[in-house]
Design an enzyme around this catalytic site. Structure first.
Site, PDB file in Angstrom:
ATOM      1  N   GLU A   1      41.651  33.713  43.152  1.00  0.00           N
ATOM      2  CA  GLU A   1      42.052  34.833  44.005  1.00  0.00           C
ATOM      3  C   GLU A   1      42.782  35.788  43.077  1.00  0.00           C
ATOM      4  O   GLU A   1      43.772  35.414  42.459  1.00  0.00           O
ATOM      5  CB  GLU A   1      42.938  34.297  45.127  1.00  0.00           C
ATOM      6  CG  GLU A   1      43.159  35.281  46.227  1.00  0.00           C
ATOM      7  CD  GLU A   1      44.580  35.757  46.238  1.00  0.00           C
ATOM      8  OE1 GLU A   1      44.827  36.794  45.579  1.00  0.00           O
ATOM      9  OE2 GLU A   1      45.412  35.112  46.871  1.00  0.00           O
TER      10      GLU A   1
ATOM     11  N   CYS B   1      49.496  39.793  47.230  1.00  0.00           N
ATOM     12  CA  CYS B   1      48.078  40.101  46.987  1.00  0.00           C
ATOM     13  C   CYS B   1      47.524  40.968  48.103  1.00  0.00           C
ATOM     14  O   CYS B   1      46.507  41.632  47.927  1.00  0.00           O
ATOM     15  CB  CYS B   1      47.286  38.817  46.838  1.00  0.00           C
ATOM     16  SG  CYS B   1      47.886  37.491  47.855  1.00  0.00           S
TER      17      CYS B   1
END
Ligand code: NAP
Length: 537
Positions: free
Chosen positions: A278, A315
């Site tokens: 990720e 994120c």
């Protein structure tokens, strides 16, 4: 490896020793010294940690490979109890763990307290997933011996774990995406031993959580190689881990460059393996005309709250705002500018992350118009929030404007009309999230955007903010590259277990040898797809 002590269930789990945990053994490294660093106070923390060498990788991988057979043979109920014991051990260490994580990250006490809760919640979610059972993927196609022109065999399917998994702890979630975070919880749930490379930004937090896991391993009588925690450089120790033949999958959260390097290393192995990385996302927020006209000012203030939370080190931070230019967008911008100008400087996780942020903002200043800056940074690790604007053509022509700047920085794109909004949406890179603010009057435009956003993002949300990811059965925290290296899955939520499982078909296997998940009589009481119909029979 030097200075070795063996971990036992009665071992003190709350005193920091500066050691790694190699298959139940506390080991002091002999390499580079690293220390936790308090970015708020600007001071290094005790004790010193030392990076491990390739011998610890060898020892951890050998032990994980040895543990795999007995660990995967445990029942779902045993693994569920094991995950719950890890959660209980983390909670028992909270009084020591929370202040240490606060000191090592500069994140507020409330945020870290919440993250402990989330981490334990994730572990318990995977315990519930194990008990619920659909992760087995049980299917049965009954034999059709009379079928013409050819009879059908008895074919049954279930999942099996991949093998030992390497997990890279993230800097920005010292608990929820680190030693016992979502990657570790889902891999352990699947039946995979885990070797963690802790992040150097929070070694003390990592050790405390590692001890909580190692104690649960010892208490449950599981093989010691079920879990190891190593410290070391990514390029050396991390790459050695990913390229070790005994490692069968990788979980990673961090930078685009780090994630793609690990994907390349894993793909170049004689036996390539999946890397679930990720990485990078700028999380576009679309403000549709109806919403902008009725609540532009309110949206501007709320947007800054999401942007500056945790110094923007999420994120899912909203790094892009896209709307049609005009007075209503001006209202939004005025409110956002006013709120952002008051944003206090807050510490970033590490001096390196603060430097990358400052460099990124400097690049943006050269490529877009500055709308506002937060209050000036009072230390070299503090984040001074930033808001920029550009037009659609400027955005699409600039790699700098399309890159993630990790921290509290965002860019408003002023579009000429709805067509240009749709055009920008269709040209975005892959994203973890896409947010739409829309009123009822915006339904037609929202309906036009939705199919575009489905192909761009792992999660689409309406009339909210992307920061804050619910951990549940329906959550996707993923998305097309560069948000992740594999858009077919998620790193948050129940489906994350599927990353570490693969399906196996059992054709005409004698009934006495069939695993219980696909045995006659359904001894595990699972929902199973039998001849195309879900049933618990
Ligand atoms: P990072 O640099 O990607 O590091 C994460 C982990 O990967 C560390 O253990 C690191 O080892 C390792 N690693 C990095 N590059 C590697 C390589 N080429 N080969 C092998 N291993 C490698 O991420 P970070 O330290 O968390 O933060 C740095 C930047 O990453 C931030 O400024 C931000 O831009 C980005 N970031 C993004 C997110 C997100 O969710 N989008 C989250 C965190 C960070 P070392 O310990 O040796 O560095």
């Amino acid at each position: 490896m030097v200075d070795v002590t063996t971990f036992a269930s009665e071992t003190d789990t709350q005193t920091l020793t500066g050691q790694m945990i190699v298959a139940g053994t506390m080991v002091t490294g002999a390499g580079t010294e690293v220390r936790g660093f308090d970015p708020a106070a600007g001071t290094a923390l005790e004790p010193a940690y030392r990076h491990g060498d390739l011998a610890v990788v060898e020892a951890a991988c050998a032990a994980a490979a040895e543990a795999f057979g007995p660990y995967r043979a445990t029942t779902s109920a045993q693994r569920a109890k094991f995950l719950e014991a890890i959660a209980a051990n983390i909670e028992a260490a909270a009084e020591v763990l929370i202040p240490r994580a606060v000191a090592e990250t500069g994140l507020p006490h409330a945020r870290i307290t919440g993250e402990v809760g989330r981490t334990c919640g994730q572990l318990r979610l995977f315990a519930a997933v194990l008990r619920e059972g659909s992760w087995n993927g049980a299917r049965i196609d009954s034999a059709l011996p009379e079928r013409t022109p050819a009879p059908r065999a008895d074919i049954r399917q279930r999942t099996v774990p991949l093998g030992p998994v390497a997990v890279f702890g993230a800097s920005n979630f010292p608990l929820a995406f680190s030693v016992a975070g979502g990657d570790t919880a889902s891999a352990l749930a699947a039946g995979c031993p885990v070797v963690v490379k802790g992040h150097d930004a929070h070694p003390g937090t990592s050790e405390l959580v590692g001890r909580a896991v190692a104690k649960a391993v010892a208490d449950a009588g599981l093989p010691a190689g079920t879990f190891s925690l190593l410290f070391g450089s990514g390029r050396k120790l991390g790459t050695a881990l990913v390229t070790d033949a005994r490692i069968k999958a990788v979980g990673f959260t961090g930078s685009r460059s780090g994630g793609t390097a690990l994907v390349a290393a894993a793909a170049a192995r004689p036996e390539p393996i999946p890397v679930y990385a990720e990485m990078s996302s700028i999380n576009p927020v679309f403000l549709l005309p109806g919403a902008l006209s009725t609540r532009g000012a309110e949206l501007g203030a709320a947007f800054v709250g999401s942007l500056t939370m945790g110094s923007g080190q999420f994120c899912t931070n909203p790094g892009l705002v896209i709307a049609v230019d005009g007075p209503d967008l001006d209202t939004f911008v005025a409110a956002a500018t006013e709120a952002l100008a008051q944003a206090a400087p807050t510490p970033m996780l590490t001096p390196n992350i603060a430097k990358s942020y400052a460099d990124g903002v400097r690049d943006l200043e050269g490529a877009a118009d500055v709308l506002a800056r937060g209050q000036a940074a009072d230390s070299s690790t503090a984040c001074q929030a930033a808001l920029f604007s550009t037009d659609a053509a400027g955005f699409l022509a600039s790699d700098v404007l399309q890159a993630e700047v990790f921290g509290a920085s965002s860019l408003v794109i002023r579009c000429a009309d709805a067509d240009e909004v749709a055009s920008v949406a269709s040209k975005l890179e892959g994203q973890l999230t896409a947010t739409v603010h829309a009123d009822d009057s915006d339904t037609a435009e929202a309906a036009r955007l939705l199919p575009v956003l489905e192909l761009k993002a792992g999660r689409i949300l309406f009339n909210g903010w992307p920061t804050g990811v619910e951990v549940g059965y329906a959550m996707v925290h993923g998305g097309p590259f560069p948000a992740t290296s594999d858009s077919r899955t998620t790193s948050v939520g129940a489906k994350a277990i599927e990353r570490f499982l693969r399906p196996v078909s059992y054709q005409d296997v004698p009934k006495s040898l069939l695993p219980s998940a696909i045995a006659d009589g359904n001894p595990d009481h699972l929902w199973r797809l039998i001849d195309g119909r879900f049933t618990q029979d």
